[in-house]
Write a protein that holds these residues in place. Structure first.
Motif, PDB file in Angstrom:
ATOM      1  N   GLY A   1     -33.839  21.226 -57.515  1.00  0.00           N
ATOM      2  CA  GLY A   1     -34.788  21.426 -58.601  1.00  0.00           C
ATOM      3  C   GLY A   1     -36.224  21.294 -58.147  1.00  0.00           C
ATOM      4  N   LYS A   2     -37.119  21.367 -59.144  1.00  0.00           N
ATOM      5  CA  LYS A   2     -38.540  21.233 -58.866  1.00  0.00           C
ATOM      6  C   LYS A   2     -39.209  20.539 -60.038  1.00  0.00           C
ATOM      7  CE  LYS A   2     -39.825  25.763 -60.684  1.00  0.00           C
ATOM      8  NZ  LYS A   2     -40.548  27.004 -60.411  1.00  0.00           N
ATOM      9  N   GLY A   3     -40.371  19.957 -59.756  1.00  0.00           N
ATOM     10  CA  GLY A   3     -41.054  19.241 -60.813  1.00  0.00           C
ATOM     11  C   GLY A   3     -42.451  18.826 -60.430  1.00  0.00           C
ATOM     12  N   MET A   4     -42.942  17.831 -61.160  1.00  0.00           N
ATOM     13  CA  MET A   4     -44.284  17.290 -60.989  1.00  0.00           C
ATOM     14  C   MET A   4     -44.176  15.776 -61.031  1.00  0.00           C
ATOM     15  SD  MET A   4     -47.648  17.595 -60.924  1.00  0.00           S
ATOM     16  CE  MET A   4     -47.854  19.321 -61.267  1.00  0.00           C
TER      17      MET A   4
ATOM     18  N   VAL B 216     -41.802  11.396 -63.155  1.00  0.00           N
ATOM     19  CA  VAL B 216     -41.395  12.651 -62.523  1.00  0.00           C
ATOM     20  C   VAL B 216     -40.858  13.549 -63.629  1.00  0.00           C
ATOM     21  CG1 VAL B 216     -39.883  13.768 -60.835  1.00  0.00           C
ATOM     22  CG2 VAL B 216     -40.841  11.503 -60.348  1.00  0.00           C
ATOM     23  N   MET B 217     -41.464  14.724 -63.782  1.00  0.00           N
ATOM     24  CA  MET B 217     -41.063  15.677 -64.804  1.00  0.00           C
ATOM     25  C   MET B 217     -40.349  16.859 -64.158  1.00  0.00           C
ATOM     26  SD  MET B 217     -44.151  14.037 -65.740  1.00  0.00           S
ATOM     27  CE  MET B 217     -45.081  14.940 -64.581  1.00  0.00           C
TER      28      MET B 217
ATOM     29  N   ILE C 105     -38.194  11.371 -65.957  1.00  0.00           N
ATOM     30  CA  ILE C 105     -37.588  10.050 -65.785  1.00  0.00           C
ATOM     31  C   ILE C 105     -38.202   9.061 -66.772  1.00  0.00           C
ATOM     32  CG2 ILE C 105     -36.980  10.419 -63.371  1.00  0.00           C
ATOM     33  CD1 ILE C 105     -39.297   8.545 -62.607  1.00  0.00           C
ATOM     34  N   GLY C 106     -39.358   9.387 -67.296  1.00  0.00           N
ATOM     35  CA  GLY C 106     -40.055   8.515 -68.237  1.00  0.00           C
ATOM     36  C   GLY C 106     -41.116   7.695 -67.521  1.00  0.00           C
ATOM     37  N   LEU C 107     -42.252   7.552 -68.155  1.00  0.00           N
ATOM     38  CA  LEU C 107     -43.347   6.775 -67.583  1.00  0.00           C
ATOM     39  C   LEU C 107     -42.911   5.329 -67.441  1.00  0.00           C
ATOM     40  CD1 LEU C 107     -46.299   6.742 -66.640  1.00  0.00           C
ATOM     41  CD2 LEU C 107     -46.947   6.323 -69.023  1.00  0.00           C
TER      42      LEU C 107
END
Length: 147
Positions: free
Chosen positions: A76-79, A111-112, A59-61
């Motif tokens: 989905g999944k992410g960090m 969020v990545m 989403i971008g910092l």
């Protein structure tokens, strides 16, 4: 308007329905959104946007000084990472379907997407953060008011 039973697999119905009364099957509408960001409902005090994050993108910092945010992962999944400054991201957690991420106003966050499919999310801002009718087809698009 109630589009809960009428969600089609196209973007014809993806627009900002606020601030009128509205009912939707949020997971279904989030899954058909292919835009980076689509404002689905904007009211006076709250806003819901849909997002689609491609694999290996984020989403971008960012930081919202006066806006609390909740991010819901539909697919989905992410960090997720958060911190008090861009250089001090002290909170880190894996996220996946059905997770809710609570971001307090003033907290830097990102969020990545670490998965292989687009991450489908919806996010709630209080107060609204984007202009009514915002649609961004990709992260580099300037926000466009569609009304």
């Amino acid at each position: 308007m109630d589009i809960g039973q009428d969600v089609k697999n196209n973007n014809d119905i993806l627009r900002d329905y606020g601030p009128g009364a509205f009912v939707v099957e949020i997971d279904k509408i989030a899954e058909i959104n292919n835009n980076y960001r689509t404002a689905l409902w904007t009211g006076k005090y709250i806003q819901l946007t849909l997002m689609s994050i491609k694999p290996n993108e984020s989403i971008g910092l960012e930081m919202h000084p006066d806006t609390d945010q909740i991010i819901f992962i539909v697919k989905g999944k992410g960090m997720v990472k958060m911190g008090d400054t861009q250089e001090n991201m002290t909170f880190e957690s894996n996220v996946f379907e059905d997770c809710a991420i609570f971001v307090p106003a003033g907290k830097w966050h990102n969020v990545m997407n670490t998965g292989r499919v687009p991450m489908k999310i919806y996010t709630v801002y209080a107060p609204p953060h984007h202009p009514h009718g915002t649609i961004q087809t990709n992260p580099s698009d300037i926000e466009k008011e569609m009304y």
